[in-house]
Structures are given as structure tokens and as C-alpha cells.
Design an enzyme around this catalytic site. Structure first.
Site, short mmCIF file in Angstrom:
data_model
loop_
_atom_site.label_atom_id
_atom_site.label_comp_id
_atom_site.label_asym_id
_atom_site.label_seq_id
_atom_site.Cartn_x
_atom_site.Cartn_y
_atom_site.Cartn_z
N CYS A 144 0.76 -1.22 -0.03
CA CYS A 144 0.03 0.03 0.16
C CYS A 144 0.75 1.25 0.21
O CYS A 144 1.54 1.59 -1.00
CB CYS A 144 -0.92 -0.13 1.29
SG CYS A 144 -2.51 0.99 0.83
N GLU B 128 -1.47 -9.21 5.14
CA GLU B 128 -1.22 -9.47 6.63
C GLU B 128 -2.79 -9.49 7.31
O GLU B 128 -2.79 -10.12 8.20
CB GLU B 128 -0.40 -8.52 6.95
CG GLU B 128 -0.73 -7.35 7.44
CD GLU B 128 -0.61 -6.07 6.14
OE1 GLU B 128 -0.65 -6.63 5.15
OE2 GLU B 128 -0.88 -5.00 6.58
N HIS C 238 -3.46 -5.21 1.57
CA HIS C 238 -2.84 -5.65 3.05
C HIS C 238 -2.80 -7.05 3.03
O HIS C 238 -3.95 -7.77 3.71
CB HIS C 238 -3.53 -4.98 4.04
CG HIS C 238 -3.07 -3.43 4.18
ND1 HIS C 238 -1.86 -3.01 4.70
CD2 HIS C 238 -3.74 -2.43 3.45
CE1 HIS C 238 -2.02 -1.69 4.52
NE2 HIS C 238 -3.07 -1.39 4.00
N1 GLN Z 1 -3.57 6.38 1.08
C1 GLN Z 1 -2.24 6.10 1.76
C2 GLN Z 1 -1.01 6.85 0.98
O1 GLN Z 1 -1.25 7.62 0.15
C3 GLN Z 1 -1.98 4.39 1.54
C4 GLN Z 1 -2.96 4.00 2.66
C5 GLN Z 1 -2.42 2.54 3.06
O2 GLN Z 1 -1.32 2.36 3.08
N2 GLN Z 1 -3.20 1.68 3.64
O3 GLN Z 1 0.19 6.81 1.42
#
Ligand code: GLN
Length: 187
Positions: A61, A158, A156
Site C-alpha cells: 500500500c 497480512e 494488505h
Molecule cells: N493512502 C495512503 C497513502 O497515500 C496509503 C494507504 C495505506 O497504506 N493503506 O500513502
């Protein structure tokens, strides 16, 4: 997750901690904050050097955003570490309430589909020639990529007990450590 898989885990906040690890997981969170804090704490350059030297990393992410060579919808002045030849769009699925789960085919991990939780995640808009797509949503949007020892995913694993991405990462850490070990001359 890493401890469950038998790895020794060090939480990295400073260069001294980073100097002790053979691989790095860049977790979810907020990429603009990870960018700011790694600069303030002097971690940006050591991490970039490690990427150039082939240290295995897993970015989930926000971590995928940090590993992307190019990002769109960044905040002013936001930088990434880079390393994966992709263009990634932040917050591509909309706001936090638009978070969702999906079942994904990831052929590189075997036939069993991956249960993936997306929390305000990014999307890979362009996969450059040096990067490899690992998974896409049913509509074709790319959500997992790889380049050398760098693995970047939009979701994610995990949270769903999916261990295969972390195992893939740990296998690379073991391989890379063995490789580096061989280059150290014995006494
Ligand atoms: N929106 C976050 C970002 O721009 C990422 C969100 C996440 O890691 N779950 O870094």
C-alpha cells in the site's frame, strides 16, 4: 506475520536499526508521512542505497507508493525511494470508506487465489519495461508488481492471513544474505 514465519524482526526508525537488517518491509500507512519521516531521520539515502544494492523489500500500500519510480496525486513535494519502474496513483480507489476486499489471481504465488483487502490503496497505472505485473483486478487495474528483489502490492495481505507474499520476500532475504555472505572474505 514475519515473526510467525520464523524471521527475526527489527523495527526500523533510524539508520542504526536499518544497518542491522537484511530486508525491509515498508508497511501501509501514509506515504507522504513515511517520506517526511525517513528524510528527517536520515533514512532516505541509506534506503535508496540499499535498493540500488539489491536489498529485498516488500512494500504494501503506502509501501508500494514509496517503491514506485513515479507517483501521481502526490502531495506537494512528495518523493518516493523509487526502484520499481511503475507509475502509481495514490488513493486511486477513493476515500477510506471505499475500502474493499477482492479475490485475486496471482499466478506467481500458485493457483490458490489471494484474498486482498484494499484500504485507500494505490493503483499501478503504468508498468514500465523493467517491472513485472503480478496481479490485476478483474477490470484490469494492476495491483501487484515486482522488479528484481522489490515487491510492491496495493493491498494488505497480512490482514487476511495471506502469507505467500511475505514468504516470497523472506526467501529473497535468505538468498541475498547468502550471496553477500559469500563475498565476505574468510579469515
Ligand atoms: N493512502 C495512503 C497513502 O497515500 C496509503 C494507504 C495505506 O497504506 N493503506 O500513502
Amino acid at each position: 506475520m514475519l515473526e510467525r514465519l520464523g524471521a527475526e524482526v527489527v523495527r526500523v526508525r533510524r539508520p542504526e536499526e536499518f544497518a542491522t537488517v537484511g530486508g525491509l518491509v515498508i508497511p501501509g500507512g501514509e506515504s507522504s508521512v513515511i517520506d517526511k519521516l525517513t528524510r528527517i531521520f536520515g533514512l532516505r539515502e541509506p534506503i535508496r542505497d540499499a535498493i540500488a544494492e539489491g536489498m529485498p523489500m516488500l512494500g504494501t500500500c503506502a509501501g508500494l507508493i514509496m517503491l514506485a519510480d513515479t507517483i501521481t496525486d502526490a502531495i506537494d513535494g512528495q518523493q518516493t525511494f523509487g526502484g520499481i519502474d511503475v507509475v502509481v496513483r495514490r488513493n486511486a480507489f477513493g476515500r477510506q470508506v471505499e475500502s474493499f476486499e477482492a479475490s485475486l489471481d496471482v499466478p506467481a504465488l500458485g493457483p490458490e487465489p489471494v484474498r486482498a483487502t484494499f484500504i485507500r490503496g494505490p493503483v499501478v497505472e503504468t508498468v514500465g519495461s523493467d517491472a513485472t505485473e503480478l496481479a490485476a483486478l478483474a477490470d484490469g487495474r494492476v495491483v501487484a508488481v515486482e522488479q528484481g528483489n522489490l515487491l510492491g502490492i496495493s493491498f494488505h495481505p497480512e490482514l487476511d492471513g495471506e502469507t505467500r507474499f511475505h514468504r516470497r520476500f523472506l526467501k529473497r532475504v535468505a538468498e541475498q544474505s547468502a550471496l553477500i555472505g559469500q563475498r565476505i572474505p574468510s579469515r
